[in-house]
Design a protein around this motif. Structure first.
Motif, mmCIF file in Angstrom:
data_model
loop_
_atom_site.group_PDB
_atom_site.id
_atom_site.type_symbol
_atom_site.label_atom_id
_atom_site.label_comp_id
_atom_site.label_asym_id
_atom_site.label_seq_id
_atom_site.Cartn_x
_atom_site.Cartn_y
_atom_site.Cartn_z
ATOM 1 N N ASN A 3 0.912 -1.349 0.095
ATOM 2 C CA ASN A 3 -0.057 0.025 -0.081
ATOM 3 C C ASN A 3 0.721 1.334 -0.147
ATOM 4 O O ASN A 3 0.499 2.284 -0.596
ATOM 5 C CB ASN A 3 -0.956 -0.055 1.280
ATOM 6 C CG ASN A 3 -1.999 -1.062 0.968
ATOM 7 O OD1 ASN A 3 -2.325 -1.486 -0.125
ATOM 8 N ND2 ASN A 3 -2.749 -1.445 2.157
ATOM 9 N N GLU A 4 1.809 1.147 0.563
ATOM 10 C CA GLU A 4 2.781 2.416 0.723
ATOM 11 C C GLU A 4 3.452 2.724 -0.614
ATOM 12 O O GLU A 4 3.557 3.922 -1.133
ATOM 13 C CB GLU A 4 4.127 2.188 1.637
ATOM 14 C CG GLU A 4 3.785 2.153 3.039
ATOM 15 C CD GLU A 4 4.726 2.078 3.959
ATOM 16 O OE1 GLU A 4 6.079 2.571 3.492
ATOM 17 O OE2 GLU A 4 4.773 1.315 5.075
ATOM 18 N N ILE A 6 2.034 1.583 -3.424
ATOM 19 C CA ILE A 6 1.096 2.210 -4.458
ATOM 20 C C ILE A 6 0.877 3.833 -4.178
ATOM 21 O O ILE A 6 0.734 4.607 -5.190
ATOM 22 C CB ILE A 6 -0.389 1.672 -4.353
ATOM 23 C CG1 ILE A 6 -0.081 -0.091 -4.511
ATOM 24 C CG2 ILE A 6 -1.649 2.349 -4.865
ATOM 25 C CD1 ILE A 6 0.137 -0.215 -5.811
ATOM 26 N N SER A 7 0.915 4.235 -3.145
ATOM 27 C CA SER A 7 0.543 5.583 -2.621
ATOM 28 C C SER A 7 1.772 6.483 -3.060
ATOM 29 O O SER A 7 1.544 7.360 -3.504
ATOM 30 C CB SER A 7 0.490 5.768 -1.072
ATOM 31 O OG SER A 7 0.257 7.051 -0.715
ATOM 32 N N GLU A 8 2.911 6.038 -2.898
ATOM 33 C CA GLU A 8 4.271 6.768 -3.083
ATOM 34 C C GLU A 8 4.294 7.034 -4.621
ATOM 35 O O GLU A 8 4.634 8.133 -5.243
ATOM 36 C CB GLU A 8 5.385 6.010 -2.661
ATOM 37 C CG GLU A 8 5.469 6.234 -1.035
ATOM 38 C CD GLU A 8 6.670 5.498 -0.591
ATOM 39 O OE1 GLU A 8 7.685 5.207 -1.333
ATOM 40 O OE2 GLU A 8 6.882 5.342 0.520
ATOM 41 N N GLY A 10 1.765 7.182 -6.559
ATOM 42 C CA GLY A 10 0.512 8.001 -6.985
ATOM 43 C C GLY A 10 -0.388 7.151 -7.965
ATOM 44 O O GLY A 10 -1.025 7.512 -8.936
ATOM 45 N N ILE A 12 -3.449 4.855 -9.059
ATOM 46 C CA ILE A 12 -5.071 4.484 -8.665
ATOM 47 C C ILE A 12 -5.468 3.168 -9.153
ATOM 48 O O ILE A 12 -4.959 2.620 -10.539
ATOM 49 C CB ILE A 12 -6.025 5.578 -9.259
ATOM 50 C CG1 ILE A 12 -5.547 5.890 -10.878
ATOM 51 C CG2 ILE A 12 -5.507 7.058 -8.589
ATOM 52 C CD1 ILE A 12 -6.414 6.842 -11.479
ATOM 53 N N GLU A 13 -6.575 2.563 -8.841
ATOM 54 C CA GLU A 13 -6.914 1.372 -8.955
ATOM 55 C C GLU A 13 -7.907 1.511 -10.215
ATOM 56 O O GLU A 13 -8.621 2.375 -9.882
ATOM 57 C CB GLU A 13 -7.582 0.572 -7.803
ATOM 58 C CG GLU A 13 -8.230 -0.795 -8.149
ATOM 59 C CD GLU A 13 -8.998 -1.356 -7.068
ATOM 60 O OE1 GLU A 13 -9.622 -2.438 -7.219
ATOM 61 O OE2 GLU A 13 -8.710 -0.800 -5.898
ATOM 62 N N SER A 41 -1.304 5.139 -13.475
ATOM 63 C CA SER A 41 -0.902 6.890 -13.109
ATOM 64 C C SER A 41 -1.950 7.629 -13.693
ATOM 65 O O SER A 41 -2.332 7.190 -15.023
ATOM 66 C CB SER A 41 0.371 6.794 -13.094
ATOM 67 O OG SER A 41 0.875 6.768 -14.605
#
Length: 42
Positions: A3-4, A6-8, A10, A12-13, A41
């Motif tokens: 999850n980190e 994916i967040s870093e 940027g 999106i699912e 992205s």
């Protein structure tokens, strides 16, 4: 950590089209799971 990342990045699912789950055990009382995940992205 997943999850980190994916967040870093940027990301999106992308939602599944047409159904909420991608796997079933095909029983009378089915177990339904979402096994496929797609990210992109902006």
């Amino acid at each position: 950590m997943f999850n980190e990342a994916i967040s870093e990045l940027g990301l999106i699912e992308l939602p599944l089209k047409g159904r909420q789950f991608s796997w079933s055990n095909m029983q009378d009382s089915p177990l339904l799971e979402k096994l496929d995940w797609f990210f992109t992205s902006a």
